[in-house]
Motif scaffolding. Structure first.
Motif, PDB file in Angstrom:
ATOM      1  N   GLU A   9       0.968  -1.153  -0.057  1.00  0.00           N
ATOM      2  CA  GLU A   9       0.117   0.078   0.070  1.00  0.00           C
ATOM      3  C   GLU A   9       0.752   1.224   0.112  1.00  0.00           C
ATOM      4  O   GLU A   9       1.783   1.300   0.915  1.00  0.00           O
ATOM      5  CB  GLU A   9      -0.755  -0.046   1.281  1.00  0.00           C
ATOM      6  CG  GLU A   9      -1.884  -1.198   1.189  1.00  0.00           C
ATOM      7  CD  GLU A   9      -2.666  -1.523   2.537  1.00  0.00           C
ATOM      8  OE1 GLU A   9      -2.433  -0.954   3.414  1.00  0.00           O
ATOM      9  OE2 GLU A   9      -3.524  -2.333   2.579  1.00  0.00           O
ATOM     10  N   ALA A  10       0.664   2.039  -1.100  1.00  0.00           N
ATOM     11  CA  ALA A  10       1.785   3.260  -1.152  1.00  0.00           C
ATOM     12  C   ALA A  10       0.675   4.497  -0.389  1.00  0.00           C
ATOM     13  O   ALA A  10       1.578   5.423   0.052  1.00  0.00           O
ATOM     14  CB  ALA A  10       2.119   3.612  -2.672  1.00  0.00           C
ATOM     15  N   MET A  11      -0.556   4.388  -0.668  1.00  0.00           N
ATOM     16  CA  MET A  11      -1.355   5.775  -0.236  1.00  0.00           C
ATOM     17  C   MET A  11      -2.655   5.307   0.532  1.00  0.00           C
ATOM     18  O   MET A  11      -3.413   4.355  -0.414  1.00  0.00           O
ATOM     19  CB  MET A  11      -1.593   6.565  -1.380  1.00  0.00           C
ATOM     20  CG  MET A  11      -2.439   7.975  -0.791  1.00  0.00           C
ATOM     21  SD  MET A  11      -2.397   9.532  -1.968  1.00  0.00           S
ATOM     22  CE  MET A  11      -3.229   8.461  -3.271  1.00  0.00           C
ATOM     23  N   VAL A  12      -3.204   5.780   1.552  1.00  0.00           N
ATOM     24  CA  VAL A  12      -4.344   5.456   2.137  1.00  0.00           C
ATOM     25  C   VAL A  12      -4.928   6.959   2.341  1.00  0.00           C
ATOM     26  O   VAL A  12      -4.404   7.632   3.270  1.00  0.00           O
ATOM     27  CB  VAL A  12      -4.220   4.601   3.174  1.00  0.00           C
ATOM     28  CG1 VAL A  12      -5.673   4.265   3.762  1.00  0.00           C
ATOM     29  CG2 VAL A  12      -3.608   3.239   2.823  1.00  0.00           C
ATOM     30  N   VAL A  13      -6.180   6.869   1.867  1.00  0.00           N
ATOM     31  CA  VAL A  13      -6.870   8.418   2.359  1.00  0.00           C
ATOM     32  C   VAL A  13      -8.570   7.590   2.543  1.00  0.00           C
ATOM     33  O   VAL A  13      -9.188   7.008   2.120  1.00  0.00           O
ATOM     34  CB  VAL A  13      -7.081   9.092   0.810  1.00  0.00           C
ATOM     35  CG1 VAL A  13      -7.973  10.157   1.352  1.00  0.00           C
ATOM     36  CG2 VAL A  13      -5.654   9.851   0.651  1.00  0.00           C
ATOM     37  N   ALA A  14      -8.726   8.057   3.715  1.00  0.00           N
ATOM     38  CA  ALA A  14     -10.108   7.922   4.181  1.00  0.00           C
ATOM     39  C   ALA A  14     -10.973   9.031   4.833  1.00  0.00           C
ATOM     40  O   ALA A  14     -10.027  10.178   5.521  1.00  0.00           O
ATOM     41  CB  ALA A  14     -10.153   7.007   5.397  1.00  0.00           C
ATOM     42  N   VAL A  15     -12.046   9.310   4.459  1.00  0.00           N
ATOM     43  CA  VAL A  15     -12.801  10.347   4.921  1.00  0.00           C
ATOM     44  C   VAL A  15     -14.249  10.071   5.615  1.00  0.00           C
ATOM     45  O   VAL A  15     -15.047   9.333   5.123  1.00  0.00           O
ATOM     46  CB  VAL A  15     -13.420  11.280   3.764  1.00  0.00           C
ATOM     47  CG1 VAL A  15     -14.229  12.424   4.172  1.00  0.00           C
ATOM     48  CG2 VAL A  15     -12.022  11.737   2.733  1.00  0.00           C
ATOM     49  N   GLY A  16     -14.383  10.482   6.979  1.00  0.00           N
ATOM     50  CA  GLY A  16     -15.475  10.265   7.699  1.00  0.00           C
ATOM     51  C   GLY A  16     -16.678  11.423   7.321  1.00  0.00           C
ATOM     52  O   GLY A  16     -16.166  12.726   7.681  1.00  0.00           O
TER      53      GLY A  16
END
Length: 140
Positions: free
Chosen positions: A92-99
């Motif tokens: 995994e190179a990038m992880v983005v999460a939005v709540g």
């Protein structure tokens, strides 16, 4: 309303499940995420691995990008992580999460964040090809 934003550049493996879990909040009915994974090809050529290098201000830039989306209606939590160093296929190179309160708000902010990161984050990629050559991308 309070917003929580965390932006991290790290050379440690990313934990997508933990990063996504950090965006859960009782105010949020949706968590949208993106996980960028190292693939085994690019532009028709085979890829063995990738080295990511970051400008010293990359983490600050990532934070600024993430914070620029935090004031969108319904958005309460943002996690934006990018890995540097040597990555193998499948890493995994990038992880983005939005709540956010609603799915459209979460999806919209997540997509905007990923697009801004790709356009503005000063991180460079050296791809090692299966034919023994290498190629840089993202250089200024």
């Amino acid at each position: 309303m309070t917003h929580t934003v965390r932006a991290v550049i790290t050379d440690e493996p990313l934990d997508a499940a933990a990063i996504c879990a950090a965006t859960r909040d009782e105010l949020c009915g949706a968590v949208a995420s993106f996980v960028g994974v190292v693939r085994n090809h690019d532009g028709g050529a085979g890829v063995e691995s990738i080295d990511y290098s970051a400008h010293p201000l990359a983490e600050e830039t990532l934070r600024v990008i993430a914070e620029s989306l935090a004031d969108r209606p319904g958005v309460h939590r943002i996690e934006a992580w990018h890995r540097v160093g040597h990555l193998e296929i499948g890493d995994e190179a990038m992880v983005v999460a939005v709540g956010a309160e609603h799915r459209a708000q979460a999806f919209g902010a997540c997509e905007a964040l990923v697009e801004e990161v790709k356009a503005r984050l000063p991180i460079w990629k050296k791809q090692y090809r299966t034919d023994g050559s290498h190629e840089w991308s993202g250089l200024p």
